[in-house]
Write a protein that holds these residues in place. Sequence first.
Motif, PDB file in Angstrom:
ATOM      1  N   GLY A 161       0.950  15.145  -4.839  1.00  0.00           N
ATOM      2  CA  GLY A 161       0.837  15.323  -6.283  1.00  0.00           C
ATOM      3  C   GLY A 161       1.417  14.169  -7.082  1.00  0.00           C
ATOM      4  N   ALA A 162       1.510  13.004  -6.475  1.00  0.00           N
ATOM      5  CA  ALA A 162       2.004  11.786  -7.124  1.00  0.00           C
ATOM      6  C   ALA A 162       3.485  11.872  -7.510  1.00  0.00           C
ATOM      7  CB  ALA A 162       1.135  11.399  -8.316  1.00  0.00           C
ATOM      8  N   ALA A 163       4.246  12.682  -6.797  1.00  0.00           N
ATOM      9  CA  ALA A 163       5.679  12.809  -7.088  1.00  0.00           C
ATOM     10  C   ALA A 163       6.412  11.483  -6.888  1.00  0.00           C
ATOM     11  CB  ALA A 163       6.298  13.890  -6.206  1.00  0.00           C
ATOM     12  N   LEU A 164       6.005  10.712  -5.888  1.00  0.00           N
ATOM     13  CA  LEU A 164       6.664   9.424  -5.659  1.00  0.00           C
ATOM     14  C   LEU A 164       6.356   8.439  -6.780  1.00  0.00           C
ATOM     15  CD1 LEU A 164       6.042   9.209  -1.835  1.00  0.00           C
ATOM     16  CD2 LEU A 164       8.249   9.524  -2.973  1.00  0.00           C
TER      17      LEU A 164
ATOM     18  N   SER B 133       0.813  -1.223   0.000  1.00  0.00           N
ATOM     19  CA  SER B 133       0.000   0.000   0.000  1.00  0.00           C
ATOM     20  C   SER B 133       0.841   1.265   0.000  1.00  0.00           C
ATOM     21  CB  SER B 133      -0.934   0.007   1.212  1.00  0.00           C
ATOM     22  OG  SER B 133      -1.816  -1.072   1.193  1.00  0.00           O
ATOM     23  N   PRO B 134       1.810   1.364  -0.926  1.00  0.00           N
ATOM     24  CA  PRO B 134       2.667   2.548  -0.904  1.00  0.00           C
ATOM     25  C   PRO B 134       1.878   3.818  -1.214  1.00  0.00           C
ATOM     26  CG  PRO B 134       2.989   1.364  -2.952  1.00  0.00           C
ATOM     27  CD  PRO B 134       2.095   0.502  -2.078  1.00  0.00           C
ATOM     28  N   SER B 135       2.144   4.837  -0.442  1.00  0.00           N
ATOM     29  CA  SER B 135       1.433   6.109  -0.566  1.00  0.00           C
ATOM     30  C   SER B 135       2.032   6.942  -1.703  1.00  0.00           C
ATOM     31  CB  SER B 135       1.500   6.870   0.757  1.00  0.00           C
ATOM     32  OG  SER B 135       0.959   6.094   1.789  1.00  0.00           O
ATOM     33  N   VAL B 136       1.985   6.406  -2.916  1.00  0.00           N
ATOM     34  CA  VAL B 136       2.640   7.057  -4.051  1.00  0.00           C
ATOM     35  C   VAL B 136       1.828   8.183  -4.675  1.00  0.00           C
ATOM     36  CG1 VAL B 136       4.086   5.065  -4.618  1.00  0.00           C
ATOM     37  CG2 VAL B 136       1.810   5.297  -5.662  1.00  0.00           C
ATOM     38  N   LEU B 137       0.580   8.345  -4.267  1.00  0.00           N
ATOM     39  CA  LEU B 137      -0.236   9.425  -4.826  1.00  0.00           C
ATOM     40  C   LEU B 137      -0.202  10.686  -3.979  1.00  0.00           C
ATOM     41  CD1 LEU B 137      -3.334   7.429  -6.119  1.00  0.00           C
ATOM     42  CD2 LEU B 137      -1.297   8.152  -7.374  1.00  0.00           C
TER      43      LEU B 137
END
Length: 127
Positions: free
Chosen positions: A39-42, A32-36
């Motif tokens: 601004g979805a930089a990750l 469940s990586p918080s990639v969003l």
Amino acid sequence: NTAIGGASFGGVFAMHAASSRPDLFGAAIVESPSVLSGGAALLAAFTAEGYNWPDTVFLGMGDQEAGTDDTAQGLNKRYVMATNRMTEAAEIAGADIEPVIGTGHVHNETAWAERFPMALTHLYGAY
């Protein structure tokens, strides 16, 4: 043979650590990586051409990651799309990735625990 793992922002950290230090970590469990966030930089970083993916990755996400009410459904779809984008980027980079999108799974320890045996099997084989 050393792996690192984490969930939520810990999943982001595990991914970063494994890609930054392949001399220490050959594999990562990324739940469940918080990639969003932000601004979805990750997501952009992890899917950029030339990103240094770990050799082996288990990528777990729920199809109800942001919650089960109607207002969360758009974000849930974006998380599934993000998982698919990360999977594609990892495959292009040559990583052995196992994406699992849990049906009805939300962003919590119960979902992560349910997927954990699959993660261990992907990283280390049947046990």
